[in-house]
Motif scaffolding. Structure first.
Motif, mmCIF file in Angstrom:
data_model
loop_
_atom_site.group_PDB
_atom_site.id
_atom_site.type_symbol
_atom_site.label_atom_id
_atom_site.label_comp_id
_atom_site.label_asym_id
_atom_site.label_seq_id
_atom_site.Cartn_x
_atom_site.Cartn_y
_atom_site.Cartn_z
ATOM 1 N N PRO A 1 9.643 40.014 56.009
ATOM 2 C CA PRO A 1 10.614 38.906 56.033
ATOM 3 C C PRO A 1 10.722 38.153 54.719
ATOM 4 N N ASP A 2 9.622 38.118 53.949
ATOM 5 C CA ASP A 2 9.652 37.372 52.691
ATOM 6 C C ASP A 2 9.874 38.268 51.477
ATOM 7 N N ASP A 3 10.189 39.547 51.687
ATOM 8 C CA ASP A 3 10.521 40.438 50.580
ATOM 9 C C ASP A 3 11.929 40.130 50.068
ATOM 10 N N THR A 4 12.170 40.509 48.816
ATOM 11 C CA THR A 4 13.498 40.373 48.226
ATOM 12 C C THR A 4 13.918 41.710 47.641
ATOM 13 N N LEU A 5 15.110 42.167 48.009
ATOM 14 C CA LEU A 5 15.655 43.420 47.494
ATOM 15 C C LEU A 5 16.713 43.082 46.453
ATOM 16 N N VAL A 6 16.423 43.400 45.192
ATOM 17 C CA VAL A 6 17.331 43.078 44.090
ATOM 18 C C VAL A 6 18.148 44.319 43.748
ATOM 19 N N LEU A 7 19.451 44.236 43.933
ATOM 20 C CA LEU A 7 20.340 45.360 43.634
ATOM 21 C C LEU A 7 20.918 45.160 42.236
ATOM 22 N N VAL A 8 20.570 46.072 41.324
ATOM 23 C CA VAL A 8 20.956 45.932 39.919
ATOM 24 C C VAL A 8 22.129 46.860 39.612
ATOM 25 N N GLY A 9 23.258 46.281 39.238
ATOM 26 C CA GLY A 9 24.445 47.080 38.948
ATOM 27 C C GLY A 9 25.680 46.192 38.916
ATOM 28 N N PRO A 10 26.866 46.801 38.865
ATOM 29 C CA PRO A 10 28.110 46.019 38.836
ATOM 30 C C PRO A 10 28.266 45.186 40.116
ATOM 31 N N GLU A 11 28.375 43.899 39.969
ATOM 32 C CA GLU A 11 28.391 42.996 41.125
ATOM 33 C C GLU A 11 29.548 43.285 42.078
ATOM 34 N N VAL B 1 19.719 40.299 47.067
ATOM 35 C CA VAL B 1 20.339 39.554 45.973
ATOM 36 C C VAL B 1 20.895 40.554 44.964
ATOM 37 N N ILE B 2 21.874 40.124 44.199
ATOM 38 C CA ILE B 2 22.537 40.998 43.231
ATOM 39 C C ILE B 2 22.224 40.521 41.820
ATOM 40 N N ASP B 3 21.866 41.474 40.970
ATOM 41 C CA ASP B 3 21.667 41.186 39.550
ATOM 42 C C ASP B 3 22.710 41.988 38.779
ATOM 43 N N HIS B 4 23.689 41.304 38.229
ATOM 44 C CA HIS B 4 24.845 41.964 37.629
ATOM 45 C C HIS B 4 24.475 42.728 36.352
ATOM 46 N N ALA B 5 24.827 44.018 36.342
ATOM 47 C CA ALA B 5 24.650 44.875 35.164
ATOM 48 C C ALA B 5 25.879 45.772 35.093
ATOM 49 N N PRO B 6 26.846 45.452 34.262
ATOM 50 C CA PRO B 6 28.142 46.136 34.279
ATOM 51 C C PRO B 6 28.166 47.539 33.670
ATOM 52 N N ASP B 7 27.193 47.861 32.833
ATOM 53 C CA ASP B 7 27.219 49.141 32.108
ATOM 54 C C ASP B 7 26.343 50.191 32.811
ATOM 55 N N VAL B 8 26.560 51.457 32.442
ATOM 56 C CA VAL B 8 25.836 52.568 33.062
ATOM 57 C C VAL B 8 25.351 53.546 31.997
ATOM 58 N N ILE B 9 24.098 53.964 32.103
ATOM 59 C CA ILE B 9 23.577 55.057 31.279
ATOM 60 C C ILE B 9 23.737 56.342 32.080
ATOM 61 N N THR B 10 24.500 57.277 31.547
ATOM 62 C CA THR B 10 24.763 58.519 32.264
ATOM 63 C C THR B 10 23.648 59.531 32.030
ATOM 64 N N MET B 11 23.685 60.615 32.816
ATOM 65 C CA MET B 11 22.690 61.676 32.662
ATOM 66 C C MET B 11 22.840 62.402 31.329
ATOM 67 N N ASP B 12 24.035 62.324 30.725
ATOM 68 C CA ASP B 12 24.291 63.029 29.464
ATOM 69 C C ASP B 12 23.966 62.180 28.240
ATOM 70 N N ASP B 13 23.718 60.904 28.433
ATOM 71 C CA ASP B 13 23.425 60.018 27.300
ATOM 72 C C ASP B 13 22.065 60.341 26.685
ATOM 73 N N ALA C 1 13.323 45.770 42.761
ATOM 74 C CA ALA C 1 14.603 45.940 42.077
ATOM 75 C C ALA C 1 15.014 47.409 42.096
ATOM 76 N N VAL C 2 16.261 47.669 42.498
ATOM 77 C CA VAL C 2 16.776 49.035 42.595
ATOM 78 C C VAL C 2 17.981 49.193 41.676
ATOM 79 N N ASP C 3 17.942 50.239 40.849
ATOM 80 C CA ASP C 3 19.065 50.589 39.982
ATOM 81 C C ASP C 3 20.138 51.246 40.844
ATOM 82 N N VAL C 4 21.224 50.533 41.090
ATOM 83 C CA VAL C 4 22.284 51.003 41.982
ATOM 84 C C VAL C 4 23.092 52.147 41.370
#
Length: 384
Positions: A30-40, A58-70, A4-7
């Protein structure tokens, strides 16, 4: 393997993160799965623009973002739909199941480091026996890479935290770098036994008592890259500063040296260009990908905030190796072997705080007939 990668993490997100993730597909099984986590919508638009139609993505929807300043802890608590929090949920079998998702074997982010650490600790939990997670970074040296832990997760550690960083860093050096008997040292302002802070001296006493540790004492900053030790122990504040100074210094020195040679002898500079590029690549942090967060129950890789596409691609390769080489199993085993020393130091450690007097040295070992509490085995596998 499921990765899983934080997009949305990093200064160059989402473009560079997605580009690096797509580049990594060539090296995945071939049997690996790359999960992209972020706004679809953002992910799908980019995939369409770049012509990516790989069924392993595959996409895992995550609409919000934690910024570097948070604020890290506050953001993790309030932004539950952020890509960092969602990524850490996927890294936990229990949390992922509760959310109705498949667990990821490894999670990767170039986002807010504090938030990554907080989210991973909160959702993925800690390995049996681990007190506090720490970030371990492999750094190129004169005689090969060495490990430094911690480089940013824990700026105000307790003595037992640093002692465990030595143990976990040692396991990392064995499993990932192939060093059979890693030399463990503390970074200090001098090599003499009396030098350093109360914290430094207390950790020294703990490491001298720990079984199986090849502890070589203190080393100074100028000895880091000369091969004086294979595992360097320090708090996250010092480690992060040293790491970034080293990155900046290496880049500046290479650039200044080449500019100077080109100014005086352009022909020589052209002949040396292949050598200079090879040396720079060997010392370029982008080539090393990310650094694992040791002590969490899973595999979590935290990347530099300025990560480029090649950084993310390299981090994905590193992440696969962490799981394949069963690093967490080695860490749990070593933590169990030193648990008696850590537990004896625990009561004094609980009363310790930065700036206070050092706790008393650990008590003498219990007699043979005494019962020492054992540390349970590693949690089931499914991981910053």
């Amino acid at each position: 393997m499921r990765l899983a990668v934080d997009v949305m993490g990093g200064d160059h997100a989402p473009d560079e993160i997605l580009k690096g993730a797509f580049q990594s597909l060539a090296s995945l099984a071939p049997d690996d799965t790359l999960v992209l986590v972020g706004p679809e919508e953002i992910i799908r638009d980019t995939m369409r623009e770049q012509g990516v139609r790989d069924p392993r993505v595959v996409i895992d929807h995550a609409p919000d973002v934690i910024t570097m300043d948070d604020s890290p802890v506050e953001a993790v608590k309030t932004k539950r739909d952020s890509s960092i929090v969602r990524m850490s949920v996927l890294g936990s079998a229990k949390a992922a199941a509760k959310a109705g998702a498949a667990r990821a074997d490894v999670v990767i982010s170039a986002g807010n480091t504090g938030a990554c650490v907080s989210a991973a600790t909160m959702n993925m939990r800690r390995l049996p026996g681990a007190h506090r997670p720490g970030i371990a970074c492999a750094i190129p040296g004169k005689r090969g890479p060495f490990v430094m832990c911690d480089v940013g997760a824990n700026p105000e550690p307790r003595p037992t935290h640093l002692a465990q960083y030595a143990v976990m860093g040692e396991a990392y050096a064995r499993c990932m770098l192939g060093i059979q008997n890693p030399r463990v040292a503390q970074i200090n302002i001098g090599s003499e036994a009396g030098k350093g802070t109360d914290l430094t001296r207390q950790v020294r006493e703990l490491l001298r008592e720990m079984p199986g540790i090849n502890y070589v004492g203190y080393i100074e900053g100028r000895e880091l890259v000369d091969g004086a030790a294979d595992v360097i122990v320090c708090d996250g504040f010092v480690g992060n500063i040293m790491l970034k100074v080293a990155e900046g210094l290496a880049s500046s020195l290479f650039r200044l040296m080449f500019e100077h040679i080109f100014e005086h002898d352009p022909e020589l500079a052209m002949r040396l260009e292949p050598v200079a590029k090879a040396l720079f690549k060997k010392n370029d942090y982008h080539e090393y990908g990310g650094a694992p967060l040791l002590g969490v129950n899973g595999a979590c890789v935290i990347c530099h905030g300025s990560s480029q596409a090649r950084t993310i691609a390299a981090a994905i390769r590193v992440a696969r190796n962490l799981v394949e080489r069963r690093l967490n199993d080695a860490i749990v085993q070593r933590l169990a072997e030193v648990a008696t020393v850590v537990e004896r130091a625990g009561s004094a450690d609980a009363d310790w705080s930065p700036g206070s007097a050092a706790p008393a040295a650990p008590a003498a070992p219990p007699p043979p007939s005494a019962t020492v509490r054992s540390v349970p085995g590693v949690h089931q596998k499914q991981s910053a």
